[in-house]
Enzyme design. Structure first.
Site, PDB file in Angstrom:
ATOM      1  N   ARG A  28       6.358   0.457  -7.104  1.00 32.18           N
ATOM      2  CA  ARG A  28       6.719   0.367  -5.680  1.00 32.18           C
ATOM      3  C   ARG A  28       8.182   0.706  -5.433  1.00 32.18           C
ATOM      4  NH1 ARG A  28       2.927  -2.789  -2.576  1.00 32.18           N
ATOM      5  NH2 ARG A  28       0.981  -1.843  -3.248  1.00 32.18           N
ATOM      6  N   ARG A  32       8.979  -0.258   1.387  1.00 35.31           N
ATOM      7  CA  ARG A  32       9.719  -0.902   2.482  1.00 35.31           C
ATOM      8  C   ARG A  32      11.105  -1.409   2.128  1.00 35.31           C
ATOM      9  NH1 ARG A  32       4.740  -4.288   4.670  1.00 35.31           N
ATOM     10  NH2 ARG A  32       4.857  -4.669   2.452  1.00 35.31           N
ATOM     11  N   ARG A  41       8.512   6.406   7.917  1.00 38.53           N
ATOM     12  CA  ARG A  41       7.175   5.860   8.169  1.00 38.53           C
ATOM     13  C   ARG A  41       6.990   5.356   9.593  1.00 38.53           C
ATOM     14  NH1 ARG A  41       3.894   3.028   5.240  1.00 38.53           N
ATOM     15  NH2 ARG A  41       2.946   2.837   7.275  1.00 38.53           N
ATOM     16  N   ASP A  77      -2.010   5.432  -2.514  1.00 38.12           N
ATOM     17  CA  ASP A  77      -2.473   4.052  -2.627  1.00 38.12           C
ATOM     18  C   ASP A  77      -3.778   4.035  -3.411  1.00 38.12           C
ATOM     19  OD1 ASP A  77      -1.773   1.213  -1.466  1.00 38.12           O
ATOM     20  OD2 ASP A  77      -3.955   1.398  -1.445  1.00 38.12           O
ATOM     21  N   TYR A 152     -11.484  -5.300  -3.848  1.00 42.61           N
ATOM     22  CA  TYR A 152     -11.240  -4.970  -2.433  1.00 42.61           C
ATOM     23  C   TYR A 152     -12.542  -4.640  -1.716  1.00 42.61           C
ATOM     24  CZ  TYR A 152      -6.172  -5.084  -2.839  1.00 42.61           C
ATOM     25  OH  TYR A 152      -4.880  -5.508  -3.001  1.00 42.61           O
TER      26      TYR A 152
END
Ligand SMILES: Cc1c2[nH]c(c1CCC(=O)O)Cc1[nH]c(c(CCC(=O)O)c1C)Cc1[nH]c(c(CCC(=O)O)c1C)Cc1[nH]c(c(C)c1CCC(=O)O)C2
Length: 345
Positions: A28, A32, A41, A77, A152
């Site tokens: 990562r 962010r 973004r 992702d 998921y």
């Protein structure tokens, strides 16, 4: 100076060859924590960004420029291939992947079809652009592992205990194996697209597999992760296998067949090496939360990790899991420089 990814410290460490310094990258590293990421973004949904080659290229490059890390990781992702074959899902900010109709029966499992390169042509395009722009810096491709993807899909979103996933695994093993079989083909297909397009290494993220016991890993997961690593053997691209909370599974992760095993912060690297067994490089393993502490703490802890890794044949410095969004990028810049300087030989 190296001019080809093949000579890079990162690929050399993955292959357990001598290196000029311990290579470092961060899971990562794009995301962010970077102001330039938040800016680009703005107003663009996550999955739209993943399907736009110019954005993928720019976002992938951001941490490489800022930190001088030894590898880039494709901005994408783990749910991108599922979306690409028609699963109705979205990535909700601050939540993660959310699946509209969780998969709980055989019909839903059968609807998961294999992935074709045309389904993800934007990935091929982005990888090709990136390998040109990166030059000697290797690009890591990645995919989610079948267990983590299954979680998921079955839970419908992020889950603490993976109750529905385990209910299927124990209660409907036939359905479980059919689902894992399909996810294995999708994962392999998605990794092959990236390798064909030119990535130098691949990482399989089995982030949530630490939820199962060693016996259950052997029965319900290992056949599939082994099939993935076997399917990618002999390709020249090192294969990295990562999960969180896998202390009791490290020997089995070693058995699954990757070249490099990623370790979270719960097991010291020298002990992890004993558990993984011979012939593997290790990647890790600073607790990402340590980056929220003052630099002196980060430096001391990073130094301890390098000391634990000193006897290993191959070590890629990384965090034990992804960069936390609140991390000060200056800490990662200093950490990159520190690892390079402290390990220079
Ligand atoms: C479990 C998992 C996912 N996605 C991924 C995993 C395995 C790694 C891990 O264990 O963390 C893999 C992943 N997701 C992303 C990357 C990019 C490459 C990198 O820099 O490491 C990688 C390697 C981008 C992303 N994937 C996501 C973001 C945040 C989205 C945003 O910026 O709005 C990024 C940068 C979204 C996502 N997608 C997922 C989660 C849990 C989240 C976070 C949700 C949130 O906190 O908002 C599922």
């Amino acid at each position: 100076m190296t001019s080809e990814p093949a000579d890079s410290a990162f690929l050399r460490a993955c292959r357990r060859r001598p290196v000029p310094h311990t290579p470092v990258w961060f899971m990562r590293q794009a995301g962010r924590s970077l102001p330039e990421y938040r800016a680009i973004r703005e107003g663009v949904p996550m999955l739209t960004a993943c399907a736009t080659p110019d954005l993928v290229t720019e976002i992938t490059m951001q941490p490489v420029r800022r930190y001088g890390v030894d590898a880039a990781i494709l901005f994408s992702d783990i749910v991108v291939p599922l979306k690409a074959i028609g699963v109705d899902l979205d990535i909700k900010p601050g939540v993660g992947p959310v699946v509209a109709a969780p998969i709980r029966d055989a019909d839903a499992a059968r609807a998961l079809r294999p992935i074709e390169p045309d389904d993800v042509s934007y990935v091929t395009e982005a990888v090709q652009a990136l390998t040109k722009e990166l030059g000697a810096v290797p690009l890591i491709g990645f995919a989610g592992a079948p267990f983590t993807l299954a979680s998921y899909l079955i839970e419908g979103g992020p889950s603490k205990n993976h109750d529905h996933t385990k209910a299927m695994m124990y209660g409907e093993p036939g359905l479980w194996h059919a689902l894992m079989d399909r996810l294995t083909e999708i994962t392999l297909g998605f990794l092959r697209v990236q390798l064909d397009a030119g990535v130098s290494a691949v990482q399989l993220f089995d982030s949530w597999v630490g939820a199962v016991s060693p016996d259950d890993y052997r029965e319900f997961v290992l056949p599939y992760t082994s099939r993935i690593f076997d399917g990618l053997a002999g390709l020249d691209a090192p294969r990295i296998h990562f999960g969180v909370g896998t202390g009791e599974l490290l020997g089995l992760l070693g058995e699954a067949g990757a070249d490099v095993v990623g370790v979270d912060w719960r097991v010291p690297l020298d002990e992890a090496a004993r558990r993984v067994g011979p012939g593997k490089a290790l990647q890790g393993n600073l607790d990402p939360a340590i980056l929220l502490a003052p630099w002196e703490v980060v430096e001391r802890r990073a130094g301890e990790i390098l000391a634990r890794a000193a006897g290993l044949e191959g070590h890629v410095f990384n965090l034990g899991h992804g960069v936390l969004p609140g991390t000060d990028p200056d800490q990662l810049a200093r950490l990159t420089d520190f690892v390079h300087a402290a390990s220079a030989r």
